[in-house]
Design an enzyme around this catalytic site. Structure first.
Site, PDB file in Angstrom:
ATOM      1  N   ARG A 185       0.865  -1.184   0.000  1.00  0.00           N
ATOM      2  CA  ARG A 185       0.000   0.000   0.000  1.00  0.00           C
ATOM      3  C   ARG A 185       0.898   1.228   0.000  1.00  0.00           C
ATOM      4  NH1 ARG A 185      -3.347  -2.540  -1.822  1.00  0.00           N
ATOM      5  NH2 ARG A 185      -5.449  -2.985  -1.128  1.00  0.00           N
TER       6      ARG A 185
ATOM      7  N   ASP B 114       4.551  -0.505  -6.956  1.00  0.00           N
ATOM      8  CA  ASP B 114       3.300  -0.835  -7.633  1.00  0.00           C
ATOM      9  C   ASP B 114       2.150  -0.040  -7.021  1.00  0.00           C
ATOM     10  OD1 ASP B 114       1.763  -2.387  -9.534  1.00  0.00           O
ATOM     11  OD2 ASP B 114       0.930  -3.485  -7.828  1.00  0.00           O
TER      12      ASP B 114
ATOM     13  N   GLU C  41      -2.138   7.533  -5.199  1.00  0.00           N
ATOM     14  CA  GLU C  41      -2.453   6.862  -6.467  1.00  0.00           C
ATOM     15  C   GLU C  41      -3.913   7.019  -6.880  1.00  0.00           C
ATOM     16  OE1 GLU C  41      -1.480   2.722  -5.363  1.00  0.00           O
ATOM     17  OE2 GLU C  41      -3.604   2.278  -5.599  1.00  0.00           O
TER      18      GLU C  41
ATOM     19  N   HIS D 215      -0.409  -0.201  -9.866  1.00  0.00           N
ATOM     20  CA  HIS D 215      -1.197  -1.130  -9.038  1.00  0.00           C
ATOM     21  C   HIS D 215      -1.705  -2.308  -9.879  1.00  0.00           C
ATOM     22  CE1 HIS D 215      -3.500  -1.165  -5.001  1.00  0.00           C
ATOM     23  NE2 HIS D 215      -3.370  -2.407  -5.441  1.00  0.00           N
TER      24      HIS D 215
HETATM   25  P1  NAI Z   1      -1.978 -10.829   4.943  1.00  0.00           P
HETATM   26  O1  NAI Z   1      -2.962 -10.284   5.908  1.00  0.00           O
HETATM   27  O2  NAI Z   1      -2.084 -12.264   4.537  1.00  0.00           O
HETATM   28  O3  NAI Z   1      -0.494 -10.623   5.509  1.00  0.00           O
HETATM   29  C1  NAI Z   1      -0.058  -9.445   6.099  1.00  0.00           C
HETATM   30  C2  NAI Z   1       1.045  -9.807   7.083  1.00  0.00           C
HETATM   31  O4  NAI Z   1       1.584  -8.590   7.604  1.00  0.00           O
HETATM   32  C3  NAI Z   1       0.545 -10.636   8.276  1.00  0.00           C
HETATM   33  O5  NAI Z   1       1.356 -11.783   8.452  1.00  0.00           O
HETATM   34  C4  NAI Z   1       0.684  -9.680   9.450  1.00  0.00           C
HETATM   35  O6  NAI Z   1       1.019 -10.337  10.675  1.00  0.00           O
HETATM   36  C5  NAI Z   1       1.824  -8.800   8.969  1.00  0.00           C
HETATM   37  N1  NAI Z   1       1.940  -7.540   9.680  1.00  0.00           N
HETATM   38  C6  NAI Z   1       0.977  -6.844  10.356  1.00  0.00           C
HETATM   39  N2  NAI Z   1       1.502  -5.744  10.897  1.00  0.00           N
HETATM   40  C7  NAI Z   1       2.807  -5.735  10.571  1.00  0.00           C
HETATM   41  C8  NAI Z   1       3.879  -4.860  10.856  1.00  0.00           C
HETATM   42  N3  NAI Z   1       3.703  -3.755  11.593  1.00  0.00           N
HETATM   43  N4  NAI Z   1       5.099  -5.149  10.356  1.00  0.00           N
HETATM   44  C9  NAI Z   1       5.280  -6.259   9.609  1.00  0.00           C
HETATM   45  N5  NAI Z   1       4.302  -7.132   9.313  1.00  0.00           N
HETATM   46  C10 NAI Z   1       3.091  -6.872   9.786  1.00  0.00           C
HETATM   47  O7  NAI Z   1      -2.017  -9.869   3.684  1.00  0.00           O
HETATM   48  P2  NAI Z   1      -1.625 -10.197   2.175  1.00  0.00           P
HETATM   49  O8  NAI Z   1      -2.812 -10.762   1.480  1.00  0.00           O
HETATM   50  O9  NAI Z   1      -0.356 -10.946   2.163  1.00  0.00           O
HETATM   51  O10 NAI Z   1      -1.418  -8.720   1.591  1.00  0.00           O
HETATM   52  C11 NAI Z   1      -0.291  -7.948   1.934  1.00  0.00           C
HETATM   53  C12 NAI Z   1      -0.450  -6.549   1.368  1.00  0.00           C
HETATM   54  O11 NAI Z   1      -0.509  -6.596  -0.056  1.00  0.00           O
HETATM   55  C13 NAI Z   1      -1.713  -5.810   1.835  1.00  0.00           C
HETATM   56  O12 NAI Z   1      -1.360  -4.499   2.204  1.00  0.00           O
HETATM   57  C14 NAI Z   1      -2.563  -5.737   0.605  1.00  0.00           C
HETATM   58  O13 NAI Z   1      -3.357  -4.588   0.643  1.00  0.00           O
HETATM   59  C15 NAI Z   1      -1.507  -5.681  -0.489  1.00  0.00           C
HETATM   60  N6  NAI Z   1      -2.018  -6.130  -1.787  1.00  0.00           N
HETATM   61  C16 NAI Z   1      -1.557  -5.514  -2.926  1.00  0.00           C
HETATM   62  C17 NAI Z   1      -2.020  -5.893  -4.173  1.00  0.00           C
HETATM   63  C18 NAI Z   1      -1.521  -5.280  -5.441  1.00  0.00           C
HETATM   64  O14 NAI Z   1      -2.174  -5.438  -6.497  1.00  0.00           O
HETATM   65  N7  NAI Z   1      -0.384  -4.615  -5.442  1.00  0.00           N
HETATM   66  C19 NAI Z   1      -3.067  -6.920  -4.294  1.00  0.00           C
HETATM   67  C20 NAI Z   1      -3.411  -7.560  -3.053  1.00  0.00           C
HETATM   68  C21 NAI Z   1      -2.918  -7.156  -1.841  1.00  0.00           C
END
Ligand code: NAI
Length: 333
Positions: A233, A257, A262, A294
């Site tokens: 994000r 990305d 954005e 994105h």
């Molecule tokens: P997820 O919820 O499976 O994993 C997120 C991880 O971050 C969890 O293991 C959590 O414990 C950890 N976390 C929480 N607070 C933290 C901190 N302060 N420091 C380090 N780690 C921390 O989420 P997912 O599905 O893996 O998505 C990750 C990111 O990717 C999200 O922000 C999502 O919005 C973004 N995303 C981007 C896309 C794109 O098209 N570029 C598409 C889909 C998701």
């Protein structure tokens, strides 16, 4: 149910219509983003289907509620753009697509790394113009480098495994380490990730505590020459601080990305417009910055999964049967 779909592109329509073929919800497609000016388009719709750059703050939610909306069906995993507390107070249910293709985003992070490192985007243009010089295209072996992963959830864990398979040492920080990654990933303190990693990739959610986590102080701790990748994000990164670090050469490669502002730019063809965001335009002047708009999620598999889960969420809400991937200020599913 009557569904108002906002921020519609041709590809959304294609995949949602396919997923809805045998279900029969009444989908109406609107191209504009959802905000306080466009919310009236959803008058009389029980469901509003929104994407990442739609605005779902308290004002918009209040308008939607007054017009009869009961469900916000997000076509995204992230829900940081929704005022969940206000939605709860208004009795509006919010559902999301918790996972569609984490591989899509993890592989896009790799694409940014390889593109920045081996400068394939520049080589492509050169060769087409008959310029076969290699000057300025020097890269480095990924093998043996240390990759820092911040957030090892669905996407970060896949990314960590990919980088491990390439022969990298993988260090990671996550407040909730994933035991299945032991042997692949060394969990360390966040500062240690900053200090030892040659490449840092962000895969944690945007939360109040992670907003601008990559600020001047964090950048100061990183190795000179570091590569920073953000497919998560935009607001995780303080873009002004990153520009200073690009100028001082602490950051040698930046792959984005996502971008803080954005919402004003991404997903639309603005090639005939004057872009007024000076910070973004400054980023584009660096030869070692690679930005995509994105598109991490943008694969066939992911779009099928997003459409299927979105339609399934709406059906589950309508019938009370099946899984509703609800998010609320207290919990998410
Ligand atoms: P997820 O919820 O499976 O994993 C997120 C991880 O971050 C969890 O293991 C959590 O414990 C950890 N976390 C929480 N607070 C933290 C901190 N302060 N420091 C380090 N780690 C921390 O989420 P997912 O599905 O893996 O998505 C990750 C990111 O990717 C999200 O922000 C999502 O919005 C973004 N995303 C981007 C896309 C794109 O098209 N570029 C598409 C889909 C998701």
């Amino acid at each position: 149910m009557k569904v108002a779909v906002f921020s519609t592109k041709a590809y959304d329509r294609k995949f949602l219509d396919k997923a809805n073929e045998t279900v029969g919800h009444e989908l109406t497609y609107f191209e504009p983003h959802l905000n306080e000016h466009t919310a009236t388009l959803a008058n009389g719709f029980e469901v509003v289907c929104a994407f990442v750059n739609d605005q779902l703050g308290s004002q918009v939610l209040e308008i939607l509620k007054a017009q009869g909306t009961e469900l916000i069906a997000l076509r995204s995993a992230g829900f940081n753009h929704v005022d969940l507390r206000r939605a709860g107070e208004l009795g509006i249910t919010v559902a999301r697509v918790p996972a569609y293709s984490p591989h899509a985003v993890a592989e896009h992070a790799l694409a940014l790394i390889l593109g920045l490192n081996r400068k394939t985007h520049r080589a492509y243009n050169r060769v087409r113009e008959g310029n076969f010089s290699l000057e300025g295209l020097l890269g480095f072996d990924l093998y043996g480098k240390t990759v820092g992963v911040i957030g090892t959830g669905k996407i970060g864990s896949i990314f960590a495994r990919i980088m491990f398979a390439l022969g990298c040492r993988v260090v990671a920080y996550d407040p909730f380490p994933d035991k299945s990654l032991l042997g692949t990933v060394e969990y360390v303190a966040l500062d240690e990730v900053y200090q030892v990693a040659d490449i840092i990739s962000l895969h944690c959610p945007l939360l109040p505590e992670t907003e601008h986590m990559i600020d001047a102080a964090a950048l100061e701790k990183m190795k000179p020459g570091v590569m920073l990748i953000n497919t998560s994000r935009g607001r995780l990164v303080d873009t002004r601080a990153v520009i200073n670090s690009l100028k001082s050469c602490r950051i040698a490669y930046l792959g984005l990305d996502v971008y803080e502002e954005e919402g004003e730019l991404f997903f639309d063809d603005l090639s005939q417009e004057i872009i007024k965001d000076d910070i973004f335009m400054r980023l584009l002047t660096f030869p070692n910055v690679l930005i995509t708009s994105h598109q991490g999620f943008f694969t066939e598999e992911a779009l099928h999964a997003i459409a299927d889960t979105t339609i399934a969420n709406i059906s589950a809400f309508a019938t009370g049967q099946g899984t509703l991937h609800r998010v609320s200020a207290q919990k998410s599913a």
